[in-house]
Design an enzyme around this catalytic site. Structure first.
Site, PDB file in Angstrom:
ATOM      1  N   HIS A   1      15.739  31.088 -16.133  1.00 34.43           N
ATOM      2  CA  HIS A   1      16.810  30.648 -15.515  1.00 34.43           C
ATOM      3  C   HIS A   1      17.162  32.845 -15.563  1.00 34.43           C
ATOM      4  CE1 HIS A   1      21.249  29.820 -16.193  1.00 34.43           C
ATOM      5  NE2 HIS A   1      21.460  31.320 -17.420  1.00 34.43           N
TER       6      HIS A   1
ATOM      7  N   HIS B   1      19.419  35.648 -13.649  1.00 33.26           N
ATOM      8  CA  HIS B   1      20.249  36.785 -13.429  1.00 33.26           C
ATOM      9  C   HIS B   1      19.636  37.827 -12.766  1.00 33.26           C
ATOM     10  CE1 HIS B   1      24.041  33.974 -14.506  1.00 33.26           C
ATOM     11  NE2 HIS B   1      23.073  33.652 -15.512  1.00 33.26           N
TER      12      HIS B   1
ATOM     13  N   GLN C   1      29.895  31.656 -10.154  1.00 27.16           N
ATOM     14  CA  GLN C   1      30.437  32.320 -11.059  1.00 27.16           C
ATOM     15  C   GLN C   1      32.334  31.993 -11.051  1.00 27.16           C
ATOM     16  OE1 GLN C   1      28.186  35.084 -13.607  1.00 27.16           O
ATOM     17  NE2 GLN C   1      29.988  34.046 -14.610  1.00 27.16           N
TER      18      GLN C   1
ATOM     19  N   HIS D   1      24.969  26.227 -14.762  1.00 24.32           N
ATOM     20  CA  HIS D   1      25.867  26.460 -16.918  1.00 24.32           C
ATOM     21  C   HIS D   1      26.360  25.481 -16.610  1.00 24.32           C
ATOM     22  CE1 HIS D   1      24.200  30.684 -14.794  1.00 24.32           C
ATOM     23  NE2 HIS D   1      24.098  31.030 -15.984  1.00 24.32           N
TER      24      HIS D   1
ATOM     25  N   GLU E   1      28.602  25.945 -22.017  1.00 28.46           N
ATOM     26  CA  GLU E   1      28.671  27.491 -22.872  1.00 28.46           C
ATOM     27  C   GLU E   1      29.641  27.467 -22.877  1.00 28.46           C
ATOM     28  OE1 GLU E   1      26.947  30.788 -19.469  1.00 28.46           O
ATOM     29  OE2 GLU E   1      26.606  31.712 -21.518  1.00 28.46           O
TER      30      GLU E   1
ATOM     31  N   ASP F   1      17.678  35.149 -18.867  1.00 28.58           N
ATOM     32  CA  ASP F   1      19.047  35.035 -18.490  1.00 28.58           C
ATOM     33  C   ASP F   1      19.649  36.464 -18.349  1.00 28.58           C
ATOM     34  OD1 ASP F   1      21.585  34.479 -18.245  1.00 28.58           O
ATOM     35  OD2 ASP F   1      22.062  33.392 -20.053  1.00 28.58           O
TER      36      ASP F   1
HETATM   37 ZN   LIG Z   1      23.113  32.543 -16.773  1.00 26.56          ZN
END
Ligand SMILES: [Zn+2]
Length: 429
Positions: A57, A59, A152, A210, A213, A309
């Site tokens: 995971h 970005h 996102q 995701h 969260e 992450d």
């Molecule tokens: Zn993430």
């Protein structure tokens, strides 16, 4: 008979003084003592030799962008998302590729050779997707990069969210993403989980969302994700990332939820560095930790992995590409400090993450790819404690990175060492 032999290695499963014979890019033998010679030999001299670290995971489109166009003042998840929304329309493909390649170079030196990255599909230009596809090709000789189409700003909430995600998948993105807790309503979040699982089933792709969260104990999209996984026959191919609301859920509800997740063979991905930094932000005291229920999920037989992450991006100003830093935080936050606990934490950074990503030929057994890391530590326990240097990193049997040992650890190991500058080292008494 072998191209390369690593001698006197300690393995993550506890076996000591093992020789590893490598031929044609694969592990050919793992034995107490290999009598044969090889053209090249590496003496691990009683140090840990592990398969590479796997980050399920990340970005990569946002990494190393810290401070652009400004810093995250509150340090919260929501300001981070807003900040990324300011950067995204002005970012160029060249910049995205350059930052991602720099991070991949760092990753290799850390023995991190497999990364699943979420790629934001909210900007209809999809310059992020174009850039990450280019990076996936460029790093293929040394890193396996998996791309997740990540809406996102919300699959339904973003203006072109549905169309852009479909186009990203058409371009060759590997995994279907989602962010149900960020849709406008719980109902739209639930609908997005169903729609995205249907797309994955139709296209034969894995899913990694995701999911929940948030600190809201009533954010229960993981239940829907598990149910839709079963409905569409996606068992084992679906990952729930973060799942932080589980930290705050009612225990009775969780006693029903975890068996459902197990039935759906959900891969759980916690992101300990980010969870401990971003969760519990509305709490005064006591403050919740926010990380999902790692120990309980492992005990229920779920495959639990850890992700890094973020590294130096709108959400997180720290990070070093070191999965042992992730494991170090995980064992603190989950309070898993026993010997068996630490073994399970190390598995979450390696074999469990590899399973989540569906990697072929991963591991230490004969027949696996000769992708290996020699660490400056005797065993898994020390590796998690010291986050030591990765002395040698191999990919398909070839050395792709070397790092000198750290001098402090040489003293700890009882090996001869001198400090640069000429002064003899005399311990204080
Ligand atoms: Zn993430």
């Amino acid at each position: 008979m072998f191209d390369l032999i690593i001698r006197n290695a300690n393995l993550p499963d506890g076996r000591k003084s093992i020789d590893i014979g490598i031929k044609a890019g694969r592990i050919a033998a793992v034995e107490r003592s290999i009598a044969a010679q090889a053209g090249e030999e590496i003496d691990a001299s009683g140090r840990l030799v592990s398969p590479p670290f796997v980050d399920p995971h990340f970005h990569l489109d946002a990494t190393l962008s810290l401070g652009k166009p400004r810093m995250n003042v509150s340090g919260t998840l929501l300001e981070g998302i807003a900040l990324w929304g300011e950067l995204r329309p002005i970012v160029t493909r060249e910049e995205l590729v350059e930052r991602a390649l720099r991070y991949c170079d760092l990753a290799v030196t850390q023995g991190l050779l497999h990364i699943r990255t979420h790629v934001d599909t909210s900007d209809p230009r999809l310059v992020t997707v174009e850039a990450m596809i280019e990076v996936r090709e460029k790093v293929a000789p040394y890193i396996d990069l998996q791309l997740v189409a990540f809406p996102q700003d919300g699959y339904y909430r973003a203006e072109a969210g549905i169309e852009a995600l479909g186009r990203a998948l058409d371009m060759g993105v590997d995994v279907v993403g989602g962010i149900p807790h960020f849709e406008r309503t719980m109902g739209e979040g639930t609908a997005s989980v169903e729609a995205l699982c249907r797309i994955a089933a139709d296209r034969g792709l894995p899913v990694d969302m995701h999911c929940d969260e948030t600190d809201d104990p009533l954010s229960r999209h993981i239940e829907t994700l598990a149910a839709q996984t079963i409905r569409f026959g996606l068992e084992g191919r679906v990952a729930g990332s973060h799942l932080t609301s589980m930290h705050s859920m009612d225990n009775y509800y969780v006693s029903k939820l975890i068996p459902l997740m197990a039935e759906a063979k959900i891969n759980v991905i916690a992101n300990p560095l980010i969870n401990i930094m971003l969760q519990g932000r509305h709490d005064t005291y006591p403050k919740r930790r926010g990380m999902t229920r790692v120990r309980e999920l492992m005990e229920a037989g779920l495959n639990v992995a850890f992700g890094h992450d973020c590294v130096m991006d709108p959400w997180y100003s720290m990070g070093s590409g070191d999965m042992l830093e992730v494991g170090h935080m995980a064992l603190h936050v989950a309070q898993m400090a026993g010997i068996e606990d630490k073994n399970r934490i190390f598995e979450a950074l390696t074999v469990n993450s590899a399973k989540t990503m569906g990697l072929e030929g991963y591991g230490m057994a004969a027949g696996c790819h000769a992708d290996l890391v020699v660490l400056q530590a005797a065993d898994v326990q020390e590796a998690l404690r010291l986050k030591p240097n990765r002395l040698v990193v191999l990919r398909r049997g070839k050395i792709i990175a070397r790092t000198a040992p750290r001098i402090g650890e040489l003293f700890l190991e009882g090996r001869p060492a001198t400090i640069d500058g000429g002064r003899d080292f005399v311990p204080a008494v």
